[in-house]
Design a protein around this motif. Structure first.
Motif, PDB file in Angstrom:
ATOM      1  N   TYR A  44       0.858  -1.173   0.000  1.00  0.00           N
ATOM      2  CA  TYR A  44       0.000   0.000   0.000  1.00  0.00           C
ATOM      3  C   TYR A  44       0.898   1.227   0.000  1.00  0.00           C
ATOM      4  O   TYR A  44       1.956   1.237   0.626  1.00  0.00           O
ATOM      5  CB  TYR A  44      -0.945  -0.023   1.210  1.00  0.00           C
ATOM      6  CG  TYR A  44      -1.884  -1.201   1.148  1.00  0.00           C
ATOM      7  CD1 TYR A  44      -3.065  -1.130   0.425  1.00  0.00           C
ATOM      8  CD2 TYR A  44      -1.545  -2.402   1.759  1.00  0.00           C
ATOM      9  CE1 TYR A  44      -3.903  -2.234   0.325  1.00  0.00           C
ATOM     10  CE2 TYR A  44      -2.371  -3.505   1.662  1.00  0.00           C
ATOM     11  CZ  TYR A  44      -3.554  -3.419   0.940  1.00  0.00           C
ATOM     12  OH  TYR A  44      -4.372  -4.524   0.826  1.00  0.00           O
ATOM     13  N   LEU A  45       0.478   2.251  -0.730  1.00  0.00           N
ATOM     14  CA  LEU A  45       1.299   3.448  -0.915  1.00  0.00           C
ATOM     15  C   LEU A  45       0.691   4.646  -0.210  1.00  0.00           C
ATOM     16  O   LEU A  45      -0.520   4.862  -0.255  1.00  0.00           O
ATOM     17  CB  LEU A  45       1.431   3.780  -2.410  1.00  0.00           C
ATOM     18  CG  LEU A  45       2.395   2.953  -3.255  1.00  0.00           C
ATOM     19  CD1 LEU A  45       2.282   3.381  -4.717  1.00  0.00           C
ATOM     20  CD2 LEU A  45       3.822   3.098  -2.764  1.00  0.00           C
ATOM     21  N   ASP A  46       1.559   5.437   0.419  1.00  0.00           N
ATOM     22  CA  ASP A  46       1.151   6.725   0.972  1.00  0.00           C
ATOM     23  C   ASP A  46       2.331   7.670   0.784  1.00  0.00           C
ATOM     24  O   ASP A  46       3.302   7.651   1.544  1.00  0.00           O
ATOM     25  CB  ASP A  46       0.779   6.603   2.449  1.00  0.00           C
ATOM     26  CG  ASP A  46       0.190   7.902   3.000  1.00  0.00           C
ATOM     27  OD1 ASP A  46       0.382   8.954   2.359  1.00  0.00           O
ATOM     28  OD2 ASP A  46      -0.449   7.859   4.067  1.00  0.00           O
ATOM     29  N   GLU A  47       2.238   8.509  -0.253  1.00  0.00           N
ATOM     30  CA  GLU A  47       3.336   9.403  -0.594  1.00  0.00           C
ATOM     31  C   GLU A  47       3.556  10.494   0.443  1.00  0.00           C
ATOM     32  O   GLU A  47       4.599  11.163   0.444  1.00  0.00           O
ATOM     33  CB  GLU A  47       3.099  10.037  -1.973  1.00  0.00           C
ATOM     34  CG  GLU A  47       3.108   9.050  -3.124  1.00  0.00           C
ATOM     35  CD  GLU A  47       1.736   8.464  -3.435  1.00  0.00           C
ATOM     36  OE1 GLU A  47       1.006   8.070  -2.502  1.00  0.00           O
ATOM     37  OE2 GLU A  47       1.374   8.415  -4.630  1.00  0.00           O
ATOM     38  N   SER A  48       2.595  10.690   1.343  1.00  0.00           N
ATOM     39  CA  SER A  48       2.748  11.717   2.384  1.00  0.00           C
ATOM     40  C   SER A  48       3.585  11.232   3.556  1.00  0.00           C
ATOM     41  O   SER A  48       4.020  12.029   4.390  1.00  0.00           O
ATOM     42  CB  SER A  48       1.377  12.172   2.894  1.00  0.00           C
ATOM     43  OG  SER A  48       0.742  11.135   3.632  1.00  0.00           O
ATOM     44  N   LEU A  49       3.817   9.927   3.658  1.00  0.00           N
ATOM     45  CA  LEU A  49       4.597   9.381   4.763  1.00  0.00           C
ATOM     46  C   LEU A  49       6.087   9.644   4.569  1.00  0.00           C
ATOM     47  O   LEU A  49       6.589   9.658   3.443  1.00  0.00           O
ATOM     48  CB  LEU A  49       4.370   7.871   4.884  1.00  0.00           C
ATOM     49  CG  LEU A  49       2.996   7.414   5.360  1.00  0.00           C
ATOM     50  CD1 LEU A  49       2.897   5.887   5.282  1.00  0.00           C
ATOM     51  CD2 LEU A  49       2.728   7.876   6.786  1.00  0.00           C
ATOM     52  N   ASP A  50       6.794   9.831   5.660  1.00  0.00           N
ATOM     53  CA  ASP A  50       8.252   9.954   5.635  1.00  0.00           C
ATOM     54  C   ASP A  50       8.814   8.682   6.269  1.00  0.00           C
ATOM     55  O   ASP A  50       8.928   8.572   7.491  1.00  0.00           O
ATOM     56  CB  ASP A  50       8.691  11.188   6.419  1.00  0.00           C
ATOM     57  CG  ASP A  50      10.204  11.381   6.394  1.00  0.00           C
ATOM     58  OD1 ASP A  50      10.876  10.635   5.649  1.00  0.00           O
ATOM     59  OD2 ASP A  50      10.702  12.248   7.124  1.00  0.00           O
ATOM     60  N   LEU A  51       9.155   7.721   5.422  1.00  0.00           N
ATOM     61  CA  LEU A  51       9.593   6.420   5.913  1.00  0.00           C
ATOM     62  C   LEU A  51      11.106   6.298   5.998  1.00  0.00           C
ATOM     63  O   LEU A  51      11.617   5.278   6.455  1.00  0.00           O
ATOM     64  CB  LEU A  51       9.040   5.308   4.998  1.00  0.00           C
ATOM     65  CG  LEU A  51       7.513   5.218   4.887  1.00  0.00           C
ATOM     66  CD1 LEU A  51       7.125   4.073   3.956  1.00  0.00           C
ATOM     67  CD2 LEU A  51       6.871   5.027   6.254  1.00  0.00           C
ATOM     68  N   ALA A  52      11.837   7.331   5.567  1.00  0.00           N
ATOM     69  CA  ALA A  52      13.295   7.247   5.506  1.00  0.00           C
ATOM     70  C   ALA A  52      13.913   6.991   6.875  1.00  0.00           C
ATOM     71  O   ALA A  52      14.956   6.339   6.972  1.00  0.00           O
ATOM     72  CB  ALA A  52      13.874   8.517   4.900  1.00  0.00           C
TER      73      ALA A  52
END
Length: 244
Positions: A5-13
Protein backbone atom coordinates in the motif's frame (compact mmCIF):
# COMPACT_ATOMS: atom_id res chain seq x y z
CA UNK A 1 4.23 -12.27 -0.35
CA UNK A 2 3.26 -8.94 1.23
CA UNK A 3 0.62 -6.72 -0.34
CA UNK A 4 1.87 -3.17 -0.90
CA UNK A 5 0.00 0.00 0.00
CA UNK A 6 1.30 3.45 -0.91
CA UNK A 7 1.15 6.73 0.97
CA UNK A 8 3.34 9.40 -0.59
CA UNK A 9 2.75 11.72 2.38
CA UNK A 10 4.60 9.38 4.76
CA UNK A 11 8.25 9.95 5.64
CA UNK A 12 9.59 6.42 5.91
CA UNK A 13 13.30 7.25 5.51
CA UNK A 14 13.88 7.38 9.28
CA UNK A 15 11.65 4.43 10.25
CA UNK A 16 13.38 1.49 11.97
CA UNK A 17 12.21 -2.02 12.89
CA UNK A 18 10.01 -1.91 15.96
CA UNK A 19 8.29 1.32 14.98
CA UNK A 20 4.59 1.62 14.23
CA UNK A 21 3.55 3.16 10.91
CA UNK A 22 0.00 4.41 10.45
CA UNK A 23 -1.75 4.30 7.10
CA UNK A 24 -4.80 6.56 6.74
CA UNK A 25 -7.27 7.93 4.21
CA UNK A 26 -8.41 6.26 1.00
CA UNK A 27 -5.49 3.84 0.88
CA UNK A 28 -6.27 2.56 4.37
CA UNK A 29 -9.98 2.37 3.53
CA UNK A 30 -9.16 0.28 0.45
CA UNK A 31 -6.93 -2.02 2.50
CA UNK A 32 -9.49 -2.55 5.25
CA UNK A 33 -12.84 -2.50 3.43
CA UNK A 34 -11.94 -3.72 -0.08
CA UNK A 35 -8.92 -5.98 0.44
CA UNK A 36 -10.20 -7.08 3.87
CA UNK A 37 -6.84 -6.69 5.58
CA UNK A 38 -7.10 -7.79 9.21
CA UNK A 39 -4.82 -7.64 12.29
CA UNK A 40 -2.15 -10.32 12.16
CA UNK A 41 -1.71 -10.14 8.38
CA UNK A 42 1.63 -9.21 6.86
CA UNK A 43 1.71 -6.27 4.41
CA UNK A 44 4.12 -3.61 3.17
CA UNK A 45 3.74 0.17 3.05
CA UNK A 46 5.76 2.36 0.71
CA UNK A 47 6.31 6.08 0.26
CA UNK A 48 7.04 5.89 -3.48
CA UNK A 49 10.50 7.37 -2.88
CA UNK A 50 12.57 4.25 -2.36
CA UNK A 51 11.53 2.96 1.10
CA UNK A 52 9.32 -0.02 1.88
CA UNK A 53 8.42 -1.10 5.41
CA UNK A 54 7.18 -4.63 6.01
CA UNK A 55 5.42 -5.88 9.07
CA UNK A 56 2.30 -7.24 10.73
CA UNK A 57 -0.94 -5.28 10.97
CA UNK A 58 -1.57 -4.39 14.62
CA UNK A 59 -4.98 -2.72 14.33
CA UNK A 60 -7.48 -1.45 11.76
CA UNK A 61 -10.34 1.05 11.54
CA UNK A 62 -12.68 2.18 8.73
CA UNK A 63 -10.01 4.55 7.33
CA UNK A 64 -6.90 3.69 9.32
CA UNK A 65 -4.40 0.91 9.78
CA UNK A 66 -1.40 0.49 12.09
CA UNK A 67 1.60 -1.60 11.03
CA UNK A 68 4.26 -2.95 13.41
CA UNK A 69 7.43 -2.73 11.32
CA UNK A 70 9.85 -5.66 11.38
CA UNK A 71 11.79 -4.96 8.16
CA UNK A 72 12.82 -1.80 6.30
CA UNK A 73 13.99 -1.96 2.69
CA UNK A 74 15.67 1.10 1.17
CA UNK A 75 16.28 0.98 -2.56
CA UNK A 76 18.49 3.63 -4.21
CA UNK A 77 17.21 5.42 -7.28
CA UNK A 78 18.06 3.62 -10.52
CA UNK A 79 20.98 4.88 -12.57
CA UNK A 80 20.74 5.07 -15.48
CA UNK A 81 16.99 5.51 -15.55
CA UNK A 82 14.72 3.87 -18.11
CA UNK A 83 12.15 6.30 -19.51
CA UNK A 84 9.19 5.22 -21.63
CA UNK A 85 8.11 7.80 -24.20
CA UNK A 86 4.82 6.23 -25.21
CA UNK A 87 2.82 7.59 -28.13
CA UNK A 88 -0.89 8.03 -27.49
CA UNK A 89 -2.80 5.18 -29.11
CA UNK A 90 -6.41 4.23 -29.70
CA UNK A 91 -8.34 2.00 -27.36
CA UNK A 92 -6.35 0.99 -24.32
CA UNK A 93 -3.14 -0.01 -26.09
CA UNK A 94 -1.12 2.87 -24.67
CA UNK A 95 -2.45 2.13 -21.18
CA UNK A 96 -1.47 -1.54 -21.51
CA UNK A 97 2.05 -0.43 -22.47
CA UNK A 98 2.30 1.87 -19.45
CA UNK A 99 1.03 -0.81 -17.07
CA UNK A 100 3.43 -3.51 -18.29
CA UNK A 101 6.38 -1.09 -18.47
CA UNK A 102 5.82 -0.13 -14.83
CA UNK A 103 5.71 -3.74 -13.71
CA UNK A 104 8.96 -4.33 -15.61
CA UNK A 105 10.75 -1.46 -13.88
CA UNK A 106 10.43 1.72 -15.96
CA UNK A 107 11.54 4.79 -14.01
CA UNK A 108 9.50 7.54 -15.73
CA UNK A 109 6.76 7.83 -18.32
CA UNK A 110 6.29 10.56 -20.94
CA UNK A 111 3.02 10.63 -22.94
CA UNK A 112 3.83 11.55 -26.55
CA UNK A 113 1.40 13.27 -28.91
CA UNK A 114 2.77 11.81 -32.15
CA UNK A 115 1.51 12.96 -35.52
CA UNK A 116 -0.02 9.53 -36.20
CA UNK A 117 -1.69 9.28 -32.79
CA UNK A 118 -5.41 8.73 -33.26
CA UNK A 119 -6.05 9.74 -29.65
CA UNK A 120 -5.58 13.46 -28.94
CA UNK A 121 -5.00 14.97 -25.52
CA UNK A 122 -6.06 18.58 -25.87
CA UNK A 123 -7.38 21.16 -23.40
CA UNK A 124 -8.77 19.67 -20.16
CA UNK A 125 -8.34 16.20 -21.66
CA UNK A 126 -4.55 16.53 -21.38
CA UNK A 127 -4.47 16.59 -17.58
CA UNK A 128 -7.25 14.02 -17.35
CA UNK A 129 -5.22 11.66 -19.51
CA UNK A 130 -2.05 12.24 -17.48
CA UNK A 131 -3.88 11.51 -14.24
CA UNK A 132 -5.33 8.34 -15.76
CA UNK A 133 -1.84 7.11 -16.68
CA UNK A 134 -0.52 8.11 -13.24
CA UNK A 135 -3.25 5.99 -11.64
CA UNK A 136 -2.30 3.03 -13.84
CA UNK A 137 1.36 3.46 -12.87
CA UNK A 138 0.48 3.64 -9.18
CA UNK A 139 -1.57 0.44 -9.25
CA UNK A 140 1.15 -1.37 -11.22
CA UNK A 141 3.75 -0.30 -8.63
CA UNK A 142 1.58 -1.75 -5.87
CA UNK A 143 1.00 -4.98 -7.78
CA UNK A 144 4.71 -5.49 -8.46
CA UNK A 145 5.79 -4.24 -4.99
CA UNK A 146 8.17 -1.56 -6.22
CA UNK A 147 9.88 0.94 -3.94
CA UNK A 148 9.84 3.82 -6.43
CA UNK A 149 6.76 5.42 -8.00
CA UNK A 150 7.62 6.54 -11.56
CA UNK A 151 6.43 10.07 -12.42
CA UNK A 152 4.16 10.64 -15.41
CA UNK A 153 4.98 13.83 -17.31
CA UNK A 154 2.58 16.11 -19.14
CA UNK A 155 1.81 15.17 -22.73
CA UNK A 156 4.64 16.27 -25.00
CA UNK A 157 4.73 17.11 -28.72
CA UNK A 158 7.50 15.88 -31.01
CA UNK A 159 9.26 19.25 -31.22
CA UNK A 160 9.50 19.44 -27.42
CA UNK A 161 10.71 15.87 -26.80
CA UNK A 162 14.50 16.46 -26.87
CA UNK A 163 14.25 19.31 -24.36
CA UNK A 164 11.76 17.42 -22.19
CA UNK A 165 14.10 14.44 -21.96
CA UNK A 166 16.93 16.66 -20.72
CA UNK A 167 20.02 15.02 -22.16
CA UNK A 168 18.76 11.44 -22.03
CA UNK A 169 19.86 9.07 -24.76
CA UNK A 170 16.86 8.76 -27.08
CA UNK A 171 16.31 5.32 -28.59
CA UNK A 172 13.69 5.19 -31.35
CA UNK A 173 12.08 1.77 -31.66
CA UNK A 174 12.03 1.43 -35.45
CA UNK A 175 11.65 -1.96 -37.23
CA UNK A 176 13.75 -0.80 -40.20
CA UNK A 177 16.74 0.29 -38.08
CA UNK A 178 20.08 -1.36 -38.87
CA UNK A 179 21.20 -1.54 -35.22
CA UNK A 180 19.60 -4.04 -32.84
CA UNK A 181 18.74 -2.99 -29.31
CA UNK A 182 20.74 -5.98 -28.05
CA UNK A 183 23.87 -4.36 -29.54
CA UNK A 184 23.45 -1.22 -27.45
CA UNK A 185 26.27 -0.31 -25.08
CA UNK A 186 25.12 2.02 -22.26
CA UNK A 187 27.20 5.17 -21.78
CA UNK A 188 25.86 6.32 -18.40
CA UNK A 189 23.06 8.51 -19.73
CA UNK A 190 19.42 7.80 -18.94
CA UNK A 191 17.79 5.73 -21.69
CA UNK A 192 14.55 7.04 -23.22
CA UNK A 193 12.65 4.51 -25.32
CA UNK A 194 10.50 6.28 -27.90
CA UNK A 195 7.56 4.12 -29.03
CA UNK A 196 5.37 5.19 -31.93
CA UNK A 197 1.60 4.76 -32.27
CA UNK A 198 -0.25 2.42 -34.64
CA UNK A 199 1.48 2.74 -38.00
CA UNK A 200 4.82 3.59 -36.41
CA UNK A 201 6.74 6.84 -36.22
CA UNK A 202 6.04 9.15 -39.16
CA UNK A 203 9.05 9.68 -41.49
CA UNK A 204 9.14 13.43 -40.81
CA UNK A 205 9.15 12.83 -37.05
CA UNK A 206 11.79 10.15 -37.39
CA UNK A 207 14.00 12.55 -39.34
CA UNK A 208 13.44 15.35 -36.85
CA UNK A 209 14.28 13.22 -33.83
CA UNK A 210 17.35 11.70 -35.47
CA UNK A 211 18.55 15.23 -36.27
CA UNK A 212 18.17 15.96 -32.53
CA UNK A 213 20.46 13.03 -31.67
CA UNK A 214 18.04 10.11 -31.37
CA UNK A 215 19.22 6.63 -32.35
CA UNK A 216 16.91 4.24 -34.29
CA UNK A 217 17.10 0.67 -32.95
CA UNK A 218 15.16 -2.48 -33.74
CA UNK A 219 13.95 -5.24 -31.45
CA UNK A 220 13.89 -8.12 -33.90
CA UNK A 221 12.54 -9.35 -37.21
CA UNK A 222 8.88 -9.04 -36.22
CA UNK A 223 6.86 -5.84 -35.88
CA UNK A 224 5.37 -5.43 -32.40
CA UNK A 225 2.24 -3.56 -31.41
CA UNK A 226 2.61 -0.22 -29.64
CA UNK A 227 1.32 -1.96 -26.50
CA UNK A 228 4.16 -4.52 -26.47
CA UNK A 229 7.16 -2.78 -28.04
CA UNK A 230 8.07 -0.64 -25.02
CA UNK A 231 7.77 -3.42 -22.43
CA UNK A 232 9.77 -5.79 -24.68
CA UNK A 233 12.53 -3.18 -25.02
CA UNK A 234 12.58 -2.60 -21.25
CA UNK A 235 13.05 -6.33 -20.71
CA UNK A 236 16.05 -6.29 -23.06
CA UNK A 237 17.58 -3.27 -21.30
CA UNK A 238 16.98 -4.81 -17.86
CA UNK A 239 19.28 -7.63 -18.94
CA UNK A 240 21.79 -5.28 -20.57
CA UNK A 241 22.02 -3.10 -17.46
CA UNK A 242 22.28 -6.06 -15.10
CA UNK A 243 18.96 -5.35 -13.41
CA UNK A 244 17.87 -8.89 -14.15
Amino acid sequence: MSHLYLDESLDLAAVAPGAVVELAGDEARHAVTVSRVRPGERIAIGDGRGTLVHGVVASTGPRELALEVDEVVVEPAASPRLILVQALAKGDRDELAVQAATELGVDAVVPWQASRSVSRWEGPKAEKGRLRWASIVREAVKQSIRAWLPPVASVTATAALPAALGGSRMLLLEPTATIALTELRPDGRDLALVVGPEGGIAPAELERLVAAGAEPVRLGASVLRTSTAGPAAIAVLNATLGRW
